[in-house]
Each structure stands twice: as C-alpha cells, then as structure tokens.
Design a protein around this motif. Structure first.
Motif, mmCIF file in Angstrom:
data_model
loop_
_atom_site.group_PDB
_atom_site.id
_atom_site.type_symbol
_atom_site.label_atom_id
_atom_site.label_comp_id
_atom_site.label_asym_id
_atom_site.label_seq_id
_atom_site.Cartn_x
_atom_site.Cartn_y
_atom_site.Cartn_z
ATOM 1 N N ASN A 75 16.843 28.634 -16.603
ATOM 2 C CA ASN A 75 17.479 27.332 -15.745
ATOM 3 C C ASN A 75 17.387 27.615 -14.381
ATOM 4 O O ASN A 75 17.678 28.376 -13.818
ATOM 5 N N LEU A 76 16.779 26.559 -13.822
ATOM 6 C CA LEU A 76 16.582 26.386 -12.448
ATOM 7 C C LEU A 76 17.004 24.897 -11.908
ATOM 8 O O LEU A 76 16.775 23.859 -12.447
ATOM 9 N N GLU A 77 17.885 25.110 -10.613
ATOM 10 C CA GLU A 77 18.285 23.776 -10.023
ATOM 11 C C GLU A 77 18.242 23.760 -8.455
ATOM 12 O O GLU A 77 18.725 25.091 -8.039
ATOM 13 N N ILE A 78 17.435 23.156 -7.828
ATOM 14 C CA ILE A 78 17.423 23.178 -6.496
ATOM 15 C C ILE A 78 17.592 21.708 -5.793
ATOM 16 O O ILE A 78 16.848 20.872 -6.334
ATOM 17 N N ASP A 79 18.521 21.759 -5.045
ATOM 18 C CA ASP A 79 18.741 20.787 -4.176
ATOM 19 C C ASP A 79 18.339 20.780 -2.706
ATOM 20 O O ASP A 79 18.567 21.941 -2.057
ATOM 21 N N ALA A 107 14.389 22.481 -13.720
ATOM 22 C CA ALA A 107 13.591 23.053 -15.014
ATOM 23 C C ALA A 107 14.625 23.861 -15.881
ATOM 24 O O ALA A 107 15.291 24.589 -15.509
ATOM 25 N N GLU A 108 14.052 23.394 -17.160
ATOM 26 C CA GLU A 108 15.040 24.169 -18.258
ATOM 27 C C GLU A 108 13.908 24.479 -19.418
ATOM 28 O O GLU A 108 13.047 23.764 -19.663
ATOM 29 N N TYR A 109 14.141 25.756 -19.950
ATOM 30 C CA TYR A 109 13.085 26.466 -20.681
ATOM 31 C C TYR A 109 13.938 27.474 -21.534
ATOM 32 O O TYR A 109 14.640 28.347 -21.031
ATOM 33 N N GLU A 157 19.235 30.950 -13.443
ATOM 34 C CA GLU A 157 19.719 31.682 -14.403
ATOM 35 C C GLU A 157 18.520 32.122 -15.460
ATOM 36 O O GLU A 157 17.926 31.260 -15.973
ATOM 37 N N ILE A 158 18.154 33.396 -15.619
ATOM 38 C CA ILE A 158 17.266 33.868 -16.362
ATOM 39 C C ILE A 158 17.775 34.899 -17.421
ATOM 40 O O ILE A 158 18.364 35.600 -17.053
ATOM 41 N N GLU A 159 17.269 34.873 -18.583
ATOM 42 C CA GLU A 159 17.686 35.647 -19.644
ATOM 43 C C GLU A 159 16.476 36.338 -20.127
ATOM 44 O O GLU A 159 15.641 35.663 -20.960
#
Length: 156
Positions: free
Chosen positions: A61-65, A74-76, A141-143
């Motif tokens: 999960n990535l969020e850039i403002d 981005a969500e994967y 956030e990465i798992e």
C-alpha cells in the motif's frame, strides 16, 4: 573375463541411454520442435505475475500526497480475488486489474523493494521512480513473503 563382460555391458547400456535421450534425431534441426519451458525459481515456489506474488511481497500500500493533495495511490494484495489498483493524479491515470498491474509491475521491477531495506531507502527509490522531489505525506506499508513488514510514514 567376467569383469570385462560386465564393464562392457554397462558401457553399452550407457551409450544406448545417451543416444536415446540425446538431441541427435531427425527432427533436431526443424523449427517446429517443441521448446522446453523455462521456469524461474519464483515460479517453482508458486510465484508469478499472473498470480500476483512474484515480487517478494504479497501486500503493498502506497500513498503519496504533494501539496496536501493525493498524488499517487497504489494498492496490491495477493489474495483469491486479486485486483490491484493504481492511481496517479499527477499523470491523470486511474486503473484497476490487469492495467493497474502493468503500471505497478514497472514500478516494482524498477524499485526492486526488498525486506532488508529501511523505510528511507524504499521511500527514496519510490520517489525517484515517480520523480517527486517534495511531498507533504508519504505512507508505505509492505508485507514481504518472508514475514517481515515495512511500515513507513512521513508527513511534512
């Protein structure tokens, strides 16, 4: 004499085996021969792009403002109902499914995120990929497949 006969029999059987399994047949030079499938180590372990788990992580999960407005989301997540999402408001791209996966694939391959990276290293690679110099919020956030997690948040 008995040893010589046994040795000769083993040599003859070996030659037959090599000749039978070799690539010396009549069709060896023809184009319509079947080619062997090349399987990567990740595919042997069950990971490939079609199933979504070929990058070393199964949740991203990535969020850039930028200037306090959404720039990249981005969500994967690898699961039974695999549907990646990708939105880049800077380039006016909003995708789901296979088209989102095409865009994420480019980023995942270029950044080569690994479980032994620090949050800052991962952030820097992602920002470089998107060519973002200044951001107001960065959340990642990465798992990873090995069980490690990377949670990085920075707000300016």
């Amino acid at each position: 004499m008995n040893k010589l006969l046994s040795m000769g029999t083993v040599m003859f059987a070996s030659m037959l085996l090599v000749a039978g399994c070799g690539n010396m047949g009549d069709n060896a030079e023809k184009d319509n021969r079947e080619e062997a499938d090349i399987i990567t180590d990740q595919e042997k372990e069950g990971g490939n792009r079609e199933t979504g788990d070929a990058y070393g992580f199964n949740d991203f999960n990535l969020e850039i403002d930028v200037n306090n407005e959404d720039a990249v989301d981005a969500e994967y997540k690898v699961e039974e109902d695999f549907k990646p999402e990708y939105e880049n408001k800077m380039t006016k791209v909003d995708l789901e499914g296979a088209k989102a996966m095409d865009e994420l694939d480019k980023m995942f391959i270029t950044t080569n995120l690994e479980s032994n990276m620090s949050g800052e290293e991962a952030r820097d690679k992602i920002l470089e990929y998107y060519q973002i110099d200044e951001y107001s919020k960065f959340e990642l956030e990465i798992e990873f497949d090995d069980g490690k997690k990377l949670n990085y948040k920075d707000q300016k």
